[in-house]
Motif scaffolding. Sequence first.
Motif, PDB file in Angstrom:
ATOM      1  N   LEU A   1       0.843  -1.172   0.175  1.00 24.90           N
ATOM      2  CA  LEU A   1      -0.031   0.050  -0.150  1.00 24.90           C
ATOM      3  C   LEU A   1       1.045   1.299   0.063  1.00 24.90           C
ATOM      4  O   LEU A   1       2.082   1.152   0.386  1.00 24.90           O
ATOM      5  N   GLU A   2       0.350   2.180  -0.623  1.00 25.43           N
ATOM      6  CA  GLU A   2       1.196   3.545  -0.665  1.00 25.43           C
ATOM      7  C   GLU A   2       0.268   4.683  -0.450  1.00 25.43           C
ATOM      8  O   GLU A   2      -0.869   4.717  -1.155  1.00 25.43           O
TER       9      GLU A   2
ATOM     10  N   ASP B   1       7.743  15.279   6.943  1.00 22.87           N
ATOM     11  CA  ASP B   1       7.724  14.222   8.266  1.00 22.87           C
ATOM     12  C   ASP B   1       7.178  13.035   7.866  1.00 22.87           C
ATOM     13  O   ASP B   1       6.578  12.847   6.931  1.00 22.87           O
ATOM     14  N   HIS B   2       7.472  12.113   8.723  1.00 22.84           N
ATOM     15  CA  HIS B   2       7.130  10.578   8.503  1.00 22.84           C
ATOM     16  C   HIS B   2       5.650  10.487   8.600  1.00 22.84           C
ATOM     17  O   HIS B   2       4.802  11.285   8.996  1.00 22.84           O
TER      18      HIS B   2
ATOM     19  N   MET C   1       8.330   2.070   4.936  1.00 18.46           N
ATOM     20  CA  MET C   1       9.302   2.827   4.217  1.00 18.46           C
ATOM     21  C   MET C   1       8.720   3.902   4.000  1.00 18.46           C
ATOM     22  O   MET C   1       7.620   4.333   3.787  1.00 18.46           O
ATOM     23  N   HIS C   2       9.749   5.021   3.758  1.00 15.20           N
ATOM     24  CA  HIS C   2       9.587   6.379   3.271  1.00 15.20           C
ATOM     25  C   HIS C   2      10.573   6.685   2.037  1.00 15.20           C
ATOM     26  O   HIS C   2      11.494   6.532   2.152  1.00 15.20           O
ATOM     27  N   VAL C   3       9.634   7.149   1.021  1.00 21.66           N
ATOM     28  CA  VAL C   3      10.437   7.525  -0.263  1.00 21.66           C
ATOM     29  C   VAL C   3      10.247   8.884  -0.499  1.00 21.66           C
ATOM     30  O   VAL C   3       9.093   9.262  -0.491  1.00 21.66           O
TER      31      VAL C   3
ATOM     32  N   CYS D   1       6.204   9.691  -0.399  1.00 22.58           N
ATOM     33  CA  CYS D   1       5.543   8.753  -0.412  1.00 22.58           C
ATOM     34  C   CYS D   1       5.760   7.583   0.959  1.00 22.58           C
ATOM     35  O   CYS D   1       6.943   7.507   1.245  1.00 22.58           O
ATOM     36  N   GLY D   2       4.877   7.002   1.556  1.00 30.37           N
ATOM     37  CA  GLY D   2       4.836   5.996   2.633  1.00 30.37           C
ATOM     38  C   GLY D   2       4.682   5.050   2.019  1.00 30.37           C
ATOM     39  O   GLY D   2       3.429   4.908   1.322  1.00 30.37           O
TER      40      GLY D   2
END
Length: 206
Positions: free
Chosen positions: A25-26, A34-35, A63-65, A72-73
Amino acid sequence: MEDKEVILEADRPFLRVVRSQPATLECCYKGADDHVTWEKHVNAANRTVNVSFLNESHFVTIMHVQSSRSRCGTLTIKSVELNDTGLYRCWLNRTLVHTHGTYLQVFEPMKKTINLRENTKNKILIAEGILLFLCVLVPSATLLFKSKHQNELEKIKSKKEEENIYQGLNLDDCCTTYDQIECTPAQGHYQDVRNCNEEDIQLEKP
């Protein structure tokens, strides 16, 4: 320093995954650095929504891109189960903004009740073809037979009607009557010359 305005990008609205398969999922957004925290929303039996927070584990990867355009998370579940079905949303930690979310549906594929070999399947298909051919041929042959039988009955009926015309007639009487008419001397002033002898020719004058 003022916070930038958060612009949410469109999330994938629906994702359907087979049980025991991985699901990713994204959620993407702009204007914040921020995260995110992933939330799972599940409808309860009493029409309430149960919210739970997901943490990274052996089965879940978060993850965080960061790209030049957006951030994107991603949430990856390595092997989904039926109870993983629900609405997954991102919560931006500092701005307290929620993304639209993606509904994840986990389903169990239908199992074959009968395990047939290819040879058996081919035989079944051939048998179905033969049955279908018979279903077409038998009614046609029956209809043709009935039509032929009907024609024969019509012929027999017509022949009987012709015989009924002469039924009750005596052919001997008919012949006798005809002979009497033919051999009766001519009445009137003339006689039939053909039926008389030359010696007995006596013609009456008109």
